[in-house]
Motif scaffolding. Structure first.
Motif, short mmCIF file in Angstrom:
data_model
loop_
_atom_site.label_atom_id
_atom_site.label_comp_id
_atom_site.label_asym_id
_atom_site.label_seq_id
_atom_site.Cartn_x
_atom_site.Cartn_y
_atom_site.Cartn_z
N GLU A 36 45.98 -3.75 -6.46
CA GLU A 36 45.64 -2.34 -6.56
C GLU A 36 45.88 -1.83 -7.98
O GLU A 36 45.05 -1.11 -8.55
CB GLU A 36 46.46 -1.53 -5.55
CG GLU A 36 46.05 -0.09 -5.43
CD GLU A 36 46.78 0.63 -4.31
OE1 GLU A 36 46.30 1.71 -3.93
OE2 GLU A 36 47.82 0.14 -3.81
N SER A 92 35.28 -1.87 -7.95
CA SER A 92 35.82 -3.13 -7.43
C SER A 92 34.94 -3.63 -6.30
O SER A 92 34.44 -2.83 -5.50
CB SER A 92 37.25 -2.92 -6.94
OG SER A 92 38.07 -2.51 -8.03
N ARG A 137 30.83 -1.69 -2.98
CA ARG A 137 32.11 -1.41 -3.63
C ARG A 137 33.24 -1.30 -2.62
O ARG A 137 33.05 -0.83 -1.50
CB ARG A 137 32.03 -0.12 -4.43
CG ARG A 137 31.25 -0.30 -5.71
CD ARG A 137 31.10 0.96 -6.50
NE ARG A 137 32.35 1.48 -6.99
CZ ARG A 137 32.44 2.44 -7.89
NH1 ARG A 137 31.36 2.96 -8.41
NH2 ARG A 137 33.62 2.88 -8.29
N ILE A 138 34.43 -1.75 -3.03
CA ILE A 138 35.65 -1.57 -2.25
C ILE A 138 36.13 -0.14 -2.50
O ILE A 138 36.31 0.26 -3.65
CB ILE A 138 36.73 -2.58 -2.65
CG1 ILE A 138 36.27 -4.02 -2.38
CG2 ILE A 138 38.04 -2.28 -1.95
CD1 ILE A 138 37.20 -5.08 -2.95
N THR A 139 36.34 0.61 -1.43
CA THR A 139 36.78 2.00 -1.60
C THR A 139 38.29 2.15 -1.48
O THR A 139 38.85 3.13 -1.94
CB THR A 139 36.09 2.91 -0.56
OG1 THR A 139 36.37 2.41 0.75
CG2 THR A 139 34.59 2.95 -0.80
N ASN A 140 38.97 1.19 -0.85
CA ASN A 140 40.41 1.26 -0.66
C ASN A 140 41.03 -0.09 -1.03
O ASN A 140 40.84 -1.08 -0.31
CB ASN A 140 40.73 1.63 0.79
CG ASN A 140 42.21 1.72 1.05
OD1 ASN A 140 43.03 1.71 0.13
ND2 ASN A 140 42.56 1.81 2.32
N LEU A 141 41.76 -0.14 -2.11
CA LEU A 141 42.36 -1.39 -2.58
C LEU A 141 43.72 -1.68 -1.96
O LEU A 141 44.23 -2.79 -2.10
CB LEU A 141 42.51 -1.35 -4.10
CG LEU A 141 41.21 -1.42 -4.90
CD1 LEU A 141 41.45 -1.00 -6.34
CD2 LEU A 141 40.63 -2.82 -4.83
N SER A 142 44.32 -0.74 -1.25
CA SER A 142 45.68 -0.92 -0.74
C SER A 142 45.84 -2.13 0.20
O SER A 142 46.90 -2.75 0.18
CB SER A 142 46.20 0.35 -0.09
OG SER A 142 45.42 0.72 1.01
N PRO A 143 44.83 -2.52 1.01
CA PRO A 143 45.03 -3.71 1.86
C PRO A 143 45.25 -5.01 1.08
O PRO A 143 45.74 -5.99 1.63
CB PRO A 143 43.74 -3.79 2.68
CG PRO A 143 43.17 -2.42 2.66
CD PRO A 143 43.57 -1.84 1.33
N TYR A 144 44.92 -5.01 -0.21
CA TYR A 144 45.05 -6.22 -1.01
C TYR A 144 46.39 -6.32 -1.72
O TYR A 144 46.65 -7.31 -2.42
CB TYR A 144 43.90 -6.29 -2.03
CG TYR A 144 42.55 -6.22 -1.36
CD1 TYR A 144 42.06 -7.29 -0.63
CD2 TYR A 144 41.79 -5.06 -1.41
CE1 TYR A 144 40.84 -7.23 0.00
CE2 TYR A 144 40.55 -4.98 -0.77
CZ TYR A 144 40.09 -6.06 -0.07
OH TYR A 144 38.89 -5.99 0.57
N LYS A 163 42.69 -0.57 -10.10
CA LYS A 163 42.64 0.88 -9.91
C LYS A 163 41.81 1.56 -10.99
O LYS A 163 41.95 1.27 -12.18
CB LYS A 163 44.05 1.47 -9.92
CG LYS A 163 44.10 2.92 -9.57
CD LYS A 163 45.52 3.43 -9.49
CE LYS A 163 45.54 4.88 -9.07
NZ LYS A 163 46.87 5.35 -8.80
N LYS A 223 49.89 -4.18 -3.77
CA LYS A 223 50.11 -3.28 -4.91
C LYS A 223 49.76 -3.92 -6.26
O LYS A 223 49.35 -3.22 -7.19
CB LYS A 223 51.53 -2.75 -4.91
CG LYS A 223 52.60 -3.80 -5.07
CD LYS A 223 53.99 -3.20 -5.00
CE LYS A 223 55.01 -4.32 -5.10
NZ LYS A 223 56.36 -3.83 -5.00
#
Length: 163
Positions: A117, A125, A105-112, A121, A114
Motif C-alpha cells: 500500500e 495500480s 485499476r485496483i481501487t483499494n490496496l489495503s488487502p495487499y 499509494k 501496508k
C-alpha cells in the motif's frame, strides 16, 4: 537486515544500479533498480504473499501473487545473491515468470498489506496474473522486465496502458 548492491556497466545505454534490502524480521524484501527512466522498485511481502512493482516510466504499480516455486525463500535469498555475484554460473538457476496486467485499476490496496500500500499509494495500480511461458511468445503487447540480480526474471506484459 541485509543489503546487496550491484552495478551493471554492461547494459546498452549506460549504467544501472540495483540494491536489495532484506528485512527478515518483517519478512519483506525491497529491490530498487536505478536505471534512469527505466527504473523500478519492487516489494516482496512474504507475510501477505504478494509482491508489487512500481514502474517509474509508466507512473504506475503492478501487484501480483507471489509464486513461491519461482521466488526464492527469504532465508535462502542472501546466499543465492552472494553466489551469483561471485560467479553467475554458480548458485541456483535463474527462474523466469511472466504476468499479464489487467486493464482494471485496483481501487483499494489495503488487502495487499501496508508495505505494498505504501509503495503504490497515489499512483494507478493494477493486478496482474501469471501466464505460462510456452504460449507467451505469441503475445503481441509490450513488456516491462524486472530482473533481480540473475536470480529471478519477471515480465509484466499487457496492451492496456502500454504494458
Amino acid at each position: 537486515m541485509e543489503n546487496v548492491n550491484q552495478v551493471n556497466q554492461g547494459n546498452v545505454g549506460g549504467r544501472s544500479h540495483q540494491s536489495v534490502n532484506i528485512d527478515n524480521k518483517r519478512k519483506v524484501v525491497n529491490i530498487d533498480n536505478n536505471n534512469g527512466w527505466n527504473s523500478w522498485n519492487t516489494i516482496w511481502d512474504y507475510q501477505t504473499g504478494f509482491m508489487a512493482t512500481r514502474i517509474m516510466s509508466k507512473k504506475s504499480c503492478v501487484v501480483v501473487k507471489m509464486n513461491k516455486a519461482v521466488i526464492p525463500d527469504i532465508t535462502t535469498l542472501p546466499q543465492a545473491i552472494r553466489e551469483k555475484q561471485q560467479d553467475p554460473t554458480k548458485g541456483p538457476a535463474r527462474k523466469d515468470i511472466a504476468y499479464t496486467v489487467s486493464p482494471k485499476r485496483i481501487t483499494n490496496l489495503s488487502p495487499y498489506g501496508k508495505n505494498i500500500e505504501a509503495l503504490c499509494k497515489g499512483i494507478p495500480s493494477y493486478a496482474a496474473y501469471e501466464v505460462k511461458r510456452p504460449s507467451f511468445p505469441f503475445y503481441g503487447g509490450d513488456c516491462i522486465e524486472a530482473n533481480i540480480l540473475w536470480i529471478v526474471g519477471i515480465s509484466l506484459c499487457g496492451e492496456a496502458y502500454g504494458y
